[in-house]
Write a protein that holds these residues in place. Structure first.
Motif, PDB file in Angstrom:
ATOM      1  N   THR A 107       0.831  -1.209   0.000  1.00  0.00           N
ATOM      2  CA  THR A 107       0.000   0.000   0.000  1.00  0.00           C
ATOM      3  C   THR A 107       0.863   1.255   0.000  1.00  0.00           C
ATOM      4  O   THR A 107       0.600   2.210  -0.743  1.00  0.00           O
ATOM      5  N   HIS A 108       1.909   1.260   0.812  1.00  0.00           N
ATOM      6  CA  HIS A 108       2.816   2.411   0.859  1.00  0.00           C
ATOM      7  C   HIS A 108       3.493   2.624  -0.501  1.00  0.00           C
ATOM      8  O   HIS A 108       3.660   3.761  -0.954  1.00  0.00           O
ATOM      9  N   ALA A 109       3.862   1.524  -1.158  1.00  0.00           N
ATOM     10  CA  ALA A 109       4.513   1.637  -2.473  1.00  0.00           C
ATOM     11  C   ALA A 109       3.554   2.229  -3.504  1.00  0.00           C
ATOM     12  O   ALA A 109       3.948   3.068  -4.328  1.00  0.00           O
ATOM     13  N   TRP A 110       2.297   1.791  -3.476  1.00  0.00           N
ATOM     14  CA  TRP A 110       1.321   2.350  -4.412  1.00  0.00           C
ATOM     15  C   TRP A 110       1.157   3.854  -4.195  1.00  0.00           C
ATOM     16  O   TRP A 110       1.118   4.641  -5.152  1.00  0.00           O
ATOM     17  N   LEU A 111       1.036   4.247  -2.925  1.00  0.00           N
ATOM     18  CA  LEU A 111       0.863   5.669  -2.635  1.00  0.00           C
ATOM     19  C   LEU A 111       2.101   6.466  -3.027  1.00  0.00           C
ATOM     20  O   LEU A 111       1.999   7.602  -3.515  1.00  0.00           O
ATOM     21  N   THR A 112       3.275   5.885  -2.826  1.00  0.00           N
ATOM     22  CA  THR A 112       4.513   6.550  -3.238  1.00  0.00           C
ATOM     23  C   THR A 112       4.503   6.787  -4.744  1.00  0.00           C
ATOM     24  O   THR A 112       4.903   7.856  -5.223  1.00  0.00           O
ATOM     25  N   TYR A 113       4.034   5.798  -5.499  1.00  0.00           N
ATOM     26  CA  TYR A 113       3.923   5.954  -6.951  1.00  0.00           C
ATOM     27  C   TYR A 113       2.892   7.020  -7.303  1.00  0.00           C
ATOM     28  O   TYR A 113       3.154   7.911  -8.136  1.00  0.00           O
ATOM     29  N   GLN A 114       1.726   6.953  -6.689  1.00  0.00           N
ATOM     30  CA  GLN A 114       0.658   7.863  -7.077  1.00  0.00           C
ATOM     31  C   GLN A 114       0.899   9.294  -6.595  1.00  0.00           C
ATOM     32  O   GLN A 114       0.234  10.213  -7.058  1.00  0.00           O
ATOM     33  N   TYR A 115       1.840   9.472  -5.700  1.00  0.00           N
ATOM     34  CA  TYR A 115       2.260  10.819  -5.331  1.00  0.00           C
ATOM     35  C   TYR A 115       3.499  11.270  -6.130  1.00  0.00           C
ATOM     36  O   TYR A 115       4.035  12.345  -5.891  1.00  0.00           O
ATOM     37  N   GLY A 116       3.926  10.447  -7.074  1.00  0.00           N
ATOM     38  CA  GLY A 116       4.985  10.838  -7.996  1.00  0.00           C
ATOM     39  C   GLY A 116       6.375  10.855  -7.390  1.00  0.00           C
ATOM     40  O   GLY A 116       7.248  11.561  -7.894  1.00  0.00           O
ATOM     41  N   ARG A 117       6.611  10.055  -6.352  1.00  0.00           N
ATOM     42  CA  ARG A 117       7.928  10.043  -5.714  1.00  0.00           C
ATOM     43  C   ARG A 117       8.728   8.853  -6.245  1.00  0.00           C
ATOM     44  O   ARG A 117       8.947   7.850  -5.562  1.00  0.00           O
ATOM     45  N   MET A 173       3.058  24.938 -18.072  1.00  0.00           N
ATOM     46  CA  MET A 173       2.548  23.620 -17.671  1.00  0.00           C
ATOM     47  C   MET A 173       3.652  22.768 -17.065  1.00  0.00           C
ATOM     48  O   MET A 173       3.428  22.037 -16.083  1.00  0.00           O
ATOM     49  N   LEU A 174       4.855  22.836 -17.627  1.00  0.00           N
ATOM     50  CA  LEU A 174       5.979  22.088 -17.053  1.00  0.00           C
ATOM     51  C   LEU A 174       6.288  22.582 -15.652  1.00  0.00           C
ATOM     52  O   LEU A 174       6.557  21.789 -14.742  1.00  0.00           O
ATOM     53  N   LEU A 175       6.269  23.889 -15.458  1.00  0.00           N
ATOM     54  CA  LEU A 175       6.543  24.442 -14.134  1.00  0.00           C
ATOM     55  C   LEU A 175       5.479  24.017 -13.126  1.00  0.00           C
ATOM     56  O   LEU A 175       5.795  23.663 -11.986  1.00  0.00           O
ATOM     57  N   ARG A 176       4.218  24.042 -13.542  1.00  0.00           N
ATOM     58  CA  ARG A 176       3.139  23.607 -12.644  1.00  0.00           C
ATOM     59  C   ARG A 176       3.281  22.130 -12.295  1.00  0.00           C
ATOM     60  O   ARG A 176       3.110  21.733 -11.136  1.00  0.00           O
ATOM     61  N   GLY A 177       3.599  21.327 -13.291  1.00  0.00           N
ATOM     62  CA  GLY A 177       3.791  19.903 -13.035  1.00  0.00           C
ATOM     63  C   GLY A 177       4.960  19.645 -12.110  1.00  0.00           C
ATOM     64  O   GLY A 177       4.913  18.780 -11.235  1.00  0.00           O
ATOM     65  N   ASP A 178       6.030  20.438 -12.282  1.00  0.00           N
ATOM     66  CA  ASP A 178       7.216  20.273 -11.438  1.00  0.00           C
ATOM     67  C   ASP A 178       6.922  20.639 -10.001  1.00  0.00           C
ATOM     68  O   ASP A 178       7.420  19.998  -9.070  1.00  0.00           O
ATOM     69  N   ARG A 179       6.127  21.664  -9.789  1.00  0.00           N
ATOM     70  CA  ARG A 179       5.770  22.035  -8.411  1.00  0.00           C
ATOM     71  C   ARG A 179       4.917  20.958  -7.749  1.00  0.00           C
ATOM     72  O   ARG A 179       4.982  20.752  -6.541  1.00  0.00           O
ATOM     73  N   LEU A 180       4.140  20.263  -8.561  1.00  0.00           N
ATOM     74  CA  LEU A 180       3.215  19.262  -8.033  1.00  0.00           C
ATOM     75  C   LEU A 180       3.895  17.918  -7.769  1.00  0.00           C
ATOM     76  O   LEU A 180       3.721  17.307  -6.711  1.00  0.00           O
ATOM     77  N   ALA A 181       4.655  17.432  -8.734  1.00  0.00           N
ATOM     78  CA  ALA A 181       5.328  16.131  -8.632  1.00  0.00           C
ATOM     79  C   ALA A 181       6.616  16.213  -9.451  1.00  0.00           C
ATOM     80  O   ALA A 181       6.627  15.861 -10.631  1.00  0.00           O
ATOM     81  N   PRO A 182       7.709  16.692  -8.856  1.00  0.00           N
ATOM     82  CA  PRO A 182       8.939  16.948  -9.623  1.00  0.00           C
ATOM     83  C   PRO A 182       9.423  15.770 -10.457  1.00  0.00           C
ATOM     84  O   PRO A 182       9.892  15.959 -11.582  1.00  0.00           O
ATOM     85  N   SER A 183       9.311  14.548  -9.934  1.00  0.00           N
ATOM     86  CA  SER A 183       9.828  13.395 -10.678  1.00  0.00           C
ATOM     87  C   SER A 183       9.099  13.185 -11.994  1.00  0.00           C
ATOM     88  O   SER A 183       9.672  12.672 -12.955  1.00  0.00           O
ATOM     89  N   GLU A 184       7.815  13.557 -12.050  1.00  0.00           N
ATOM     90  CA  GLU A 184       7.047  13.373 -13.277  1.00  0.00           C
ATOM     91  C   GLU A 184       7.587  14.228 -14.406  1.00  0.00           C
ATOM     92  O   GLU A 184       7.482  13.872 -15.580  1.00  0.00           O
ATOM     93  N   VAL A 185       8.191  15.362 -14.053  1.00  0.00           N
ATOM     94  CA  VAL A 185       8.744  16.262 -15.063  1.00  0.00           C
ATOM     95  C   VAL A 185      10.247  16.073 -15.217  1.00  0.00           C
ATOM     96  O   VAL A 185      10.765  16.003 -16.329  1.00  0.00           O
ATOM     97  N   ARG A 186      10.966  15.939 -14.129  1.00  0.00           N
ATOM     98  CA  ARG A 186      12.423  15.910 -14.196  1.00  0.00           C
ATOM     99  C   ARG A 186      12.990  14.570 -14.626  1.00  0.00           C
ATOM    100  O   ARG A 186      14.117  14.498 -15.103  1.00  0.00           O
ATOM    101  N   CYS A 187      12.213  13.512 -14.459  1.00  0.00           N
ATOM    102  CA  CYS A 187      12.764  12.167 -14.666  1.00  0.00           C
ATOM    103  C   CYS A 187      12.241  11.464 -15.909  1.00  0.00           C
ATOM    104  O   CYS A 187      12.790  10.445 -16.300  1.00  0.00           O
TER     105      CYS A 187
END
Length: 409
Positions: free
Chosen positions: A119-129, A361-375
């Protein structure tokens, strides 16, 4: 990687950073021919000053280029690195169940503890970490495989169910980070384990992971056909119930089928599958997270916009965002879903030539979940497009984000 010549390691990491030989050569102050000779081993790379400069440009520890294990740093960029890839690969290559058949079984954690970890792993994924998740995945894979090998009787299906989920988590994050072949392997394993768990819905979600990996490898037609075939098997009606759980999995199969269809330009099939998912979402009523699908009316519209982007219709994607998605419902979505959509919008804006809004949009996405944009490799492509389309020097927030991403300004 340890056995590769140093030039091959340079080529590998240049590829991971999505740099062409020309871009890499320009940043290094060398010619493209010089880079090509280094990577092919025609020319020796024996100056440490140059080696350190290369490591800096590629954002890797110089020890990796020398074929050695670097010191692991807690402040490293929140993306996957080659050590983590190899650790995950090694965990996926374990066959605890067959080993336990011949020898003493491994000692797994208790199933309740495994359930909490999953469960923790799923939440970690869905929070973009994603960085946090990839560091935890090797141990989670080993523990889940050991549990599946050891627990029998009434506990065997529960253990298989947990392992199937761990494989799905691994597949999802590996695909995001560009490790598509490993993503396919993990997803394929998930399908097999889900059948032993005797859970058709888990197997249905596993199917979407396999199809996503196939599509990422350029196999969109088989992905479309498999999504639709399994969706038809799970469709509510007849012997199948109409619980929200089934509707969610059925709807996600249709959505992923629509995404596969969009990649091959099949507009009619895209519309048909999106309409089917819209009907299922209407019966569910709101965006829920059954089987970790986040399925519901808002997620359908996010996929409608994403499909338009894949079809090259950025204007349509922006129209969907502005007219079909309620801000309050969007803000209630989990960070990974929202950041993913913002990345899709960035792509849409580049398609209509609006670099300023794409960058926003990239900046907004980065503020929300940096890994989704940076990685994500696709985000690097979008940032490169934004920089090319920007007249003069880019705004400082964009330049700073590009630097964090390792995309040359």
């Amino acid at each position: 990687m340890d056995e590769l010549p140093i030039g091959r390691r340079v080529a590998y990491w240049r590829g991971r950073r999505k740099m062409s030989q020309q871009v890499f050569a320009d940043r290094l102050g060398k010619s493209k021919s010089w880079v090509d000779k280094i990577e092919r081993g025609v020319r020796r790379l024996d100056k440490f000053s140059v080696l350190y400069e290369i490591a800096d440009i590629l954002q890797v520890d110089v020890q990796l280029l020398l074929g050695k294990d670097p010191e692991r740093r807690t402040d490293a960029l929140n993306c996957i690195d080659q050590i983590e890839v190899e650790e995950i690969r090694a965990a996926l290559e374990r066959y605890d169940s067959i080993s336990a058949y011949f020898d003493a079984a491994p000692c797994p954690p208790p199933l309740p503890d495994m359930g909490k970890a999953v469960t923790h792993a799923w939440l970690t994924y869905q929070y973009g970490r994603y960085g946090m998740l990839t560091r935890a995945l090797p141990k989670l894979l080993r523990d889940a495989q050991a549990a599946d090998a050891v627990y029998g009787g009434d506990q065997s299906q529960r253990a298989a169910h947990l392992l199937g989920q761990v494989y799905q988590i691994a597949s999802s994050v590996l695909r995001k980070l560009g490790e598509c072949e490993l993503a396919w392997l993990a997803a394929d394993r998930s399908i097999a384990v889900s059948q032993r768990a005797d859970d058709q819905l888990l197997a249905g979600v596993a199917t979407t992971r396999v199809c996503n990996a196939l599509a990422a490898m350029g196999r969109s037609r088989p992905a479309l056909e498999l999504n639709v075939r399994i969706a038809n098997q799970l469709a509510p009606g007849g012997r199948n119930d109409s619980r929200p759980e089934r509707l969610s999995v059925y709807g996600m199969l249709l959505l992923q089928g629509a995404m596969a269809a969009s990649r091959i330009g099949d507009t009619a099939t895209v519309e048909d599958l999106l309409n089917g998912a819209h009907e299922a979402a209407g019966e569910v009523g709101s965006d829920l997270n059954h089987y970790w699908t986040s399925f519901g009316p808002t997620n359908v519209e996010l996929h409608r916009a994403a499909a338009a982007v894949e079809l090259g219709d950025g204007g349509r994607a922006i129209e969907v965002h502005q007219n079909k998605i309620q801000p309050a419902l969007f803000d209630a979505m989990l960070p990974e879903r929202r950041a993913h959509h913002l990345l899709d919008l960035a792509r849409a804006y580049t398609q209509i030539g609006d670099a300023a809004n794409a960058g926003e949009m990239l900046l907004r996405g980065d503020r929300l979940a940096p890994s989704e944009v940076r990685c994500r490799p696709i985000a690097h492509e979008v940032m490169s497009d934004v920089l090319r389309r920007t007249r003069g020097a880019p705004p400082s927030p964009i330049a700073e984000l590009a630097e964090h991403m390792g995309v040359g300004v």
